[in-house]
Enzyme design. Sequence first.
Site, PDB file in Angstrom:
ATOM      1  N   GLU A  68      31.014  19.537 -14.403  1.00  0.00           N
ATOM      2  CA  GLU A  68      29.875  20.465 -14.427  1.00  0.00           C
ATOM      3  C   GLU A  68      29.725  21.084 -15.804  1.00  0.00           C
ATOM      4  O   GLU A  68      30.602  20.935 -16.673  1.00  0.00           O
ATOM      5  CB  GLU A  68      30.110  21.591 -13.394  1.00  0.00           C
ATOM      6  N   HIS A  70      27.548  24.828 -17.647  1.00  0.00           N
ATOM      7  CA  HIS A  70      26.804  26.061 -17.407  1.00  0.00           C
ATOM      8  C   HIS A  70      26.828  26.887 -18.673  1.00  0.00           C
ATOM      9  O   HIS A  70      27.591  26.581 -19.596  1.00  0.00           O
ATOM     10  CB  HIS A  70      27.403  26.849 -16.225  1.00  0.00           C
ATOM     11  N   HIS A  74      34.370  29.612 -20.082  1.00  0.00           N
ATOM     12  CA  HIS A  74      35.598  29.802 -19.315  1.00  0.00           C
ATOM     13  C   HIS A  74      36.747  30.055 -20.282  1.00  0.00           C
ATOM     14  O   HIS A  74      36.846  29.385 -21.311  1.00  0.00           O
ATOM     15  CB  HIS A  74      35.996  28.540 -18.546  1.00  0.00           C
ATOM     16  N   HIS A 108      32.760  19.845 -18.336  1.00  0.00           N
ATOM     17  CA  HIS A 108      34.195  20.049 -18.151  1.00  0.00           C
ATOM     18  C   HIS A 108      34.616  19.683 -16.735  1.00  0.00           C
ATOM     19  O   HIS A 108      33.823  19.768 -15.786  1.00  0.00           O
ATOM     20  CB  HIS A 108      34.621  21.487 -18.479  1.00  0.00           C
ATOM     21  N   CYS A 122      41.543  31.272 -14.566  1.00  0.00           N
ATOM     22  CA  CYS A 122      40.240  31.090 -15.216  1.00  0.00           C
ATOM     23  C   CYS A 122      39.499  32.421 -15.190  1.00  0.00           C
ATOM     24  O   CYS A 122      39.294  33.004 -14.128  1.00  0.00           O
ATOM     25  CB  CYS A 122      39.433  30.015 -14.489  1.00  0.00           C
TER      26      CYS A 122
HETATM   27 MN    MN Z   1      32.947  25.599 -14.731  1.00  0.00          MN
END
Ligand code: MN
Length: 154
Positions: A68, A70, A74, A108, A122
């Site tokens: 995914e 975004h 992270h 990732h 995370c």
């Molecule tokens: Mn992610």
Amino acid sequence: MTEPDRSRVIRATDFRWDGVAVREYKDPAPHYRDVSRQTLLGDADTDPALGVQLRYFEVAPGGHSTLERHAHPHAVVVLRGRGEVLLGGCIEPVDSGDCVYVGPHTWHQFLAAPDAPLGFLCVVDRVRDRPVLPSADDLAALRAIPALRDRLRG
Ligand code: MN
């Protein structure tokens, strides 16, 4: 009215934290396998003063998280086991203690070793955009990268 003081210690035993539910990573879906999620800190109802969420994910041996991307980044620290991370156009080995930064809009995926789990902390902004999965065109572009050609799963 002032917020009640929510300062606290959350005790851990074997990568399970007292009072923290172990959840499925996301709604059941075919694009990930054998991943659990625990939100340790930063839920809006319990920790409104905290702008981030601290989560612990554990990918079982041979499993993987969603591929995914975004806008939100992270900050990741591997706590348990080992595996690999797909990060943009490469796949890197990761081991306990390693730290990973996933920048905005970078593809990732976290992959556990065949014979070991991959557990990691995370940190994300509590208010964040939703992950986007690769389209057929995105997958074709990723497969065109030699390092990824035979490695894309899920
Ligand atoms: Mn992610």
